[in-house]
Design a protein around this motif. Structure first.
Motif, PDB file in Angstrom:
ATOM      1  N   LEU A 188       0.805  -1.251   0.177  1.00  0.00           N
ATOM      2  CA  LEU A 188       0.369   0.068  -0.097  1.00  0.00           C
ATOM      3  C   LEU A 188       0.967   0.962  -0.032  1.00  0.00           C
ATOM      4  N   LEU A 189       0.796   2.175  -0.976  1.00  0.00           N
ATOM      5  CA  LEU A 189       1.366   3.240  -1.068  1.00  0.00           C
ATOM      6  C   LEU A 189       1.397   3.836   0.258  1.00  0.00           C
ATOM      7  N   LYS A 190       2.379   4.513   0.856  1.00  0.00           N
ATOM      8  CA  LYS A 190       2.379   5.463   2.051  1.00  0.00           C
ATOM      9  C   LYS A 190       2.507   6.785   1.714  1.00  0.00           C
ATOM     10  N   SER A 191       1.705   7.650   2.501  1.00  0.00           N
ATOM     11  CA  SER A 191       1.979   9.010   2.091  1.00  0.00           C
ATOM     12  C   SER A 191       3.088   9.679   2.622  1.00  0.00           C
ATOM     13  N   ASP A 192       3.936   8.996   3.413  1.00  0.00           N
ATOM     14  CA  ASP A 192       5.301   9.610   3.784  1.00  0.00           C
ATOM     15  C   ASP A 192       6.395   9.030   2.880  1.00  0.00           C
ATOM     16  N   GLN A 193       6.051   8.640   1.693  1.00  0.00           N
ATOM     17  CA  GLN A 193       6.983   8.305   0.713  1.00  0.00           C
ATOM     18  C   GLN A 193       7.903   9.594   0.501  1.00  0.00           C
ATOM     19  N   GLN A 194       9.375   9.200   0.422  1.00  0.00           N
ATOM     20  CA  GLN A 194      10.284  10.024   0.539  1.00  0.00           C
ATOM     21  C   GLN A 194      10.836  10.391  -0.712  1.00  0.00           C
ATOM     22  N   GLU A 195      11.068   9.405  -1.597  1.00  0.00           N
ATOM     23  CA  GLU A 195      11.516   9.647  -3.000  1.00  0.00           C
ATOM     24  C   GLU A 195      10.484  10.023  -3.928  1.00  0.00           C
ATOM     25  N   PRO A 196      10.430  10.734  -4.715  1.00  0.00           N
ATOM     26  CA  PRO A 196       9.662  10.821  -5.850  1.00  0.00           C
ATOM     27  C   PRO A 196       9.240   9.635  -6.736  1.00  0.00           C
ATOM     28  N   LEU A 197       8.013   9.591  -6.930  1.00  0.00           N
ATOM     29  CA  LEU A 197       7.711   8.209  -7.886  1.00  0.00           C
ATOM     30  C   LEU A 197       7.592   8.684  -9.174  1.00  0.00           C
ATOM     31  N   GLN A 198       8.500   7.748  -9.790  1.00  0.00           N
ATOM     32  CA  GLN A 198       8.514   7.777 -11.424  1.00  0.00           C
ATOM     33  C   GLN A 198       7.140   7.306 -12.052  1.00  0.00           C
ATOM     34  N   LEU A 199       6.664   7.830 -12.801  1.00  0.00           N
ATOM     35  CA  LEU A 199       5.516   7.423 -13.622  1.00  0.00           C
ATOM     36  C   LEU A 199       5.529   7.444 -15.135  1.00  0.00           C
ATOM     37  N   ALA A 200       4.565   6.464 -15.432  1.00  0.00           N
ATOM     38  CA  ALA A 200       4.434   6.441 -17.005  1.00  0.00           C
ATOM     39  C   ALA A 200       2.786   6.639 -17.101  1.00  0.00           C
ATOM     40  N   SER A 201       2.535   7.399 -18.105  1.00  0.00           N
ATOM     41  CA  SER A 201       1.237   8.057 -18.152  1.00  0.00           C
ATOM     42  C   SER A 201       0.705   7.371 -19.458  1.00  0.00           C
ATOM     43  N   LEU A 202      -0.619   6.328 -19.559  1.00  0.00           N
ATOM     44  CA  LEU A 202      -1.196   6.250 -20.885  1.00  0.00           C
ATOM     45  C   LEU A 202      -2.212   7.514 -21.094  1.00  0.00           C
ATOM     46  N   VAL A 203      -1.833   7.879 -22.472  1.00  0.00           N
ATOM     47  CA  VAL A 203      -2.544   9.163 -22.822  1.00  0.00           C
ATOM     48  C   VAL A 203      -4.066   8.655 -23.566  1.00  0.00           C
ATOM     49  N   ARG A 230       4.763   9.842 -21.452  1.00  0.00           N
ATOM     50  CA  ARG A 230       3.292   9.795 -21.739  1.00  0.00           C
ATOM     51  C   ARG A 230       3.258   9.249 -23.100  1.00  0.00           C
ATOM     52  N   SER A 231       2.349   8.301 -23.297  1.00  0.00           N
ATOM     53  CA  SER A 231       2.418   7.815 -24.653  1.00  0.00           C
ATOM     54  C   SER A 231       0.747   7.306 -24.831  1.00  0.00           C
ATOM     55  N   THR A 232       0.293   7.314 -26.038  1.00  0.00           N
ATOM     56  CA  THR A 232      -0.831   6.423 -26.406  1.00  0.00           C
ATOM     57  C   THR A 232      -0.705   4.782 -26.642  1.00  0.00           C
ATOM     58  N   TYR A 233       0.638   4.599 -26.788  1.00  0.00           N
ATOM     59  CA  TYR A 233       0.896   3.269 -27.062  1.00  0.00           C
ATOM     60  C   TYR A 233       0.927   2.308 -25.444  1.00  0.00           C
ATOM     61  N   LEU A 234      -0.006   1.663 -25.293  1.00  0.00           N
ATOM     62  CA  LEU A 234       0.115   0.883 -24.186  1.00  0.00           C
ATOM     63  C   LEU A 234       1.228  -0.128 -23.877  1.00  0.00           C
ATOM     64  N   HIS A 235       1.364  -0.943 -24.935  1.00  0.00           N
ATOM     65  CA  HIS A 235       2.319  -2.061 -24.867  1.00  0.00           C
ATOM     66  C   HIS A 235       3.733  -1.368 -24.692  1.00  0.00           C
ATOM     67  N   SER A 236       4.220  -0.067 -25.338  1.00  0.00           N
ATOM     68  CA  SER A 236       5.412   0.606 -24.983  1.00  0.00           C
ATOM     69  C   SER A 236       5.428   0.854 -23.798  1.00  0.00           C
ATOM     70  N   LEU A 237       4.525   1.431 -22.829  1.00  0.00           N
ATOM     71  CA  LEU A 237       4.574   1.708 -21.527  1.00  0.00           C
ATOM     72  C   LEU A 237       4.665   0.572 -20.753  1.00  0.00           C
ATOM     73  N   LEU A 238       4.096  -0.740 -20.863  1.00  0.00           N
ATOM     74  CA  LEU A 238       4.478  -1.885 -20.268  1.00  0.00           C
ATOM     75  C   LEU A 238       5.611  -2.470 -20.331  1.00  0.00           C
ATOM     76  N   SER A 239       6.419  -2.136 -21.408  1.00  0.00           N
ATOM     77  CA  SER A 239       7.513  -2.696 -21.648  1.00  0.00           C
ATOM     78  C   SER A 239       8.671  -1.795 -20.830  1.00  0.00           C
ATOM     79  N   ILE A 240       8.349  -0.476 -20.854  1.00  0.00           N
ATOM     80  CA  ILE A 240       9.081   0.520 -19.778  1.00  0.00           C
ATOM     81  C   ILE A 240       8.916  -0.126 -18.333  1.00  0.00           C
ATOM     82  N   VAL A 241       7.871  -0.337 -18.075  1.00  0.00           N
ATOM     83  CA  VAL A 241       7.543  -0.665 -16.591  1.00  0.00           C
ATOM     84  C   VAL A 241       8.260  -1.889 -16.294  1.00  0.00           C
TER      85      VAL A 241
END
Length: 305
Positions: A188-203, A230-241
């Motif tokens: 469960l993600l905690k609100s006291d997370q210190q390091e910024p989370l790196q995100l991938a966003s599906l457009v 950020r990308s419209t390509y789901l498979h590309s984002l999943l490969s990065i993750v």
């Protein structure tokens, strides 16, 4: 009483107009109406004179409607469709023999998780059907109203006009997807997370076109983030993750459809997280057609499984 101007109109021209709007090509229109292309061109000229507008402008993609025709389309074509239904002999809708096309617009998050199952259900029940699944976009509601798109699936509720009917059909949730083995996997993600989370966003069209939504939601509970891609390509984002520690905010429906190479990170309780209810949208004028009732049952079957 009918106006003199209306009396002058040959109603057969409206059939030509309807087909031209659908196919945007005089040759194809002539084939569908079993007449010659010059005859279609003459009919189009009469329509232009009657409406005092070009109606269509030629482009490299065929005939493109003018603004005037778009107005006509919104009011006239639904009336013609109703007239067809009144005048044609009534018959039972035979799903197994249906060989037409169904056009369904789905929010991108939802589409990636249900499109395969929906298509399988449609093809099992109607082997001859052709399925066209498109993004839910800025003009989808107009297309549903006119009948060019049969129905839509999106998060619920939407602010809609009275010309369309929407119905809640399922609930969804949102999670962060990560690679299996990620330090935050199955936590469960905690609100006291210190390091910024790196995100991938599906457009997703007409949803988060201009800005990723998750960073603002997480910022409200003190969690810092950085959108890396950020990308419209789901498979590309999943490969990065799969190959990094980047997290992918997405629908739980979509997350549940992924392989065991991926795990979840649960969002903490957040009052501003988007509503996860899912709804189906149908034009009110078309809702009681047998084809629509069939499609509605197929969509509901997808979410029952």
């Amino acid at each position: 009483m009918m106006s003199n101007r209306f009396k002058q109109l040959d109603l057969n021209l409206l059939k030509v107009l309807k087909v031209l709007v659908e196919v945007k090509n005089t040759r194809k229109a002539s084939e569908l109406l079993f007449t010659s292309q010059p005859s279609i061109s003459r009919s189009l000229q009469k329509l232009r004179e009657y409406f005092d507008d070009e109606l269509f402008i030629r482009s490299q993609h065929g005939l493109e409607p003018t603004a005037k025709l778009l107005e006509i389309k919104q009011t006239l074509l639904p009336v013609l469709l109703q007239l067809e239904q009144v005048l044609e002999p009534k018959s039972e809708f035979d799903v197994a023999q249906f060989d037409g096309t169904v056009n369904i617009a789905i929010n991108g998050f939802i589409a990636n998780s249900i499109s395969a199952k929906l298509t399988q259900i449609l093809l099992t029940q109607a082997p001859k059907v052709k399925v066209n699944i498109v993004d839910w976009g800025a003009h989808t509601l107009d297309l549903i109203t006119s009948g060019e798109v049969d129905l839509g699936v999106n998060y619920y509720p939407l602010e809609l006009s009275k010309q369309v009917y929407q119905k809640r059909i399922a609930s969804d949730d949102f999670v962060l997807v990560c690679r299996t083995g990620h330090p935050l996997a199955n936590t469960l993600l905690k609100s006291d997370q210190q390091e910024p989370l790196q995100l991938a966003s599906l457009v997703v069209s007409d949803w988060n076109d201009n800005i990723a939504l998750a960073p603002n939601v997480l910022a409200d509970v003190g969690i810092k983030t950085e959108v890396k891609i950020r990308s419209t390509y789901l498979h590309s984002l999943l490969s990065i993750v799969k190959q990094s520690d980047v997290l992918f905010p997405c629908s739980k429906l979509l997350a549940n459809s992924l392989s065991d190479e991926f795990s979840f990170v649960q969002f903490p309780h957040m009052p501003n997280i988007p509503n996860g209810d899912i709804g189906m949208t149908i034009g009110r004028k078309h809702r009681n057609q047998p084809k629509m009732r069939w499609l509605e049952s197929c969509i509901e079957e997808v979410f029952r499984g």
